[in-house]
Design a protein around this motif. Structure first.
Motif, PDB file in Angstrom:
ATOM      1  N   GLN A 187       6.562  58.478 -70.953  1.00  0.00           N
ATOM      2  CA  GLN A 187       6.896  58.657 -69.879  1.00  0.00           C
ATOM      3  C   GLN A 187       8.103  58.994 -69.929  1.00  0.00           C
ATOM      4  OE1 GLN A 187       7.785  53.882 -70.173  1.00  0.00           O
ATOM      5  NE2 GLN A 187       5.763  53.768 -68.679  1.00  0.00           N
ATOM      6  N   LEU A 197       2.818  55.116 -67.233  1.00  0.00           N
ATOM      7  CA  LEU A 197       2.101  53.700 -66.826  1.00  0.00           C
ATOM      8  C   LEU A 197       0.640  53.532 -67.165  1.00  0.00           C
ATOM      9  CD1 LEU A 197       5.124  53.018 -64.003  1.00  0.00           C
ATOM     10  CD2 LEU A 197       4.902  51.855 -66.492  1.00  0.00           C
ATOM     11  N   LEU A 198       0.033  54.614 -66.262  1.00  0.00           N
ATOM     12  CA  LEU A 198      -1.683  55.213 -66.217  1.00  0.00           C
ATOM     13  C   LEU A 198      -2.030  54.204 -67.807  1.00  0.00           C
ATOM     14  CD1 LEU A 198      -4.002  54.980 -64.765  1.00  0.00           C
ATOM     15  CD2 LEU A 198      -3.610  57.832 -65.369  1.00  0.00           C
ATOM     16  N   ILE A 199      -1.781  54.787 -68.872  1.00  0.00           N
ATOM     17  CA  ILE A 199      -2.144  54.898 -70.134  1.00  0.00           C
ATOM     18  C   ILE A 199      -2.331  53.249 -70.587  1.00  0.00           C
ATOM     19  CG2 ILE A 199      -1.419  54.871 -72.416  1.00  0.00           C
ATOM     20  CD1 ILE A 199      -0.107  57.610 -71.791  1.00  0.00           C
ATOM     21  N   ALA A 250       4.270  58.307 -64.210  1.00  0.00           N
ATOM     22  CA  ALA A 250       3.266  57.634 -63.615  1.00  0.00           C
ATOM     23  C   ALA A 250       1.745  57.425 -65.010  1.00  0.00           C
ATOM     24  CB  ALA A 250       2.550  58.444 -62.629  1.00  0.00           C
ATOM     25  N   ILE A 251       1.700  58.049 -65.599  1.00  0.00           N
ATOM     26  CA  ILE A 251       1.296  58.930 -66.634  1.00  0.00           C
ATOM     27  C   ILE A 251       1.451  57.565 -68.611  1.00  0.00           C
ATOM     28  CG2 ILE A 251      -0.202  60.289 -68.555  1.00  0.00           C
ATOM     29  CD1 ILE A 251       0.635  62.689 -67.471  1.00  0.00           C
ATOM     30  N   ALA A 276      -2.501  50.528 -68.115  1.00  0.00           N
ATOM     31  CA  ALA A 276      -3.368  50.152 -67.372  1.00  0.00           C
ATOM     32  C   ALA A 276      -4.806  50.560 -67.454  1.00  0.00           C
ATOM     33  CB  ALA A 276      -2.557  50.705 -66.356  1.00  0.00           C
ATOM     34  N   MET A 277      -5.110  51.980 -68.522  1.00  0.00           N
ATOM     35  CA  MET A 277      -6.708  52.668 -68.335  1.00  0.00           C
ATOM     36  C   MET A 277      -6.970  51.370 -69.782  1.00  0.00           C
ATOM     37  SD  MET A 277      -8.064  54.599 -66.553  1.00  0.00           S
ATOM     38  CE  MET A 277      -7.629  53.554 -65.133  1.00  0.00           C
TER      39      MET A 277
END
Length: 149
Positions: A67, A76-78, A73-74, A80-81
């Protein structure tokens, strides 16, 4: 500010609903009356707390690094995935889980706690409580026979 407080409230409700249930649900997957079941319960708790600690370490280092240095964005994506993958594994395994049916009312045990607390509010502690309170099991204890609620 209202949106932030609503988010905190939802996180609080979600965490309080899932965290206590994780340990009980995981322990229910093993039969405590067998030797392998007892080993399985011990192993489950060891792995549970190891992965919990490892996840906190990763989230406080790797995700924060991503972050800060790559992209929010990436970063927060980690998580979430990872959450999506863990939910998929959970729902794929629902057919093989041991599901213990609840017995009785959960409100009964809550009321029992308040009644016992009121009855024992003037209880005098022993002179050396560290010798008697922590390992004491009353002879007519029903702790091992409590119904699932």
């Amino acid at each position: 500010m209202a949106f932030l407080l609503l988010g905190f409230a939802l996180v609080m409700v979600g965490a309080s609903g899932i965290r206590p249930c994780n340990l009980a649900f995981g322990a229910d997957q093993f039969n405590p009356n067998t030797k392998s079941g007892k080993r399985g319960i011990n192993s489950f708790f060891n792995w549970y707390f190891f992965t919990l600690t490892f996840a906190v370490m990763v989230s406080l280092t790797a995700v924060v690094y991503v972050q800060s240095n790559v992209s929010w964005a990436i970063g927060l994506l980690i998580p979430a995935m990872i959450m999506l993958i863990s939910c998929a594994f959970f729902f794929l395994g629902t057919n093989i889980y041991v599901k213990v049916k609840p017995e009785g009312s959960p409100l009964t045990s809550v009321v029992q706690v308040f009644v016992v607390a009121a009855k024992k509010r003037r209880l005098v502690l022993p002179e050396q409580p560290w010798l008697t309170l922590f390992n004491y099991m009353p002879p007519k204890s029903i702790n091992s026979k409590r119904p699932y609620t």
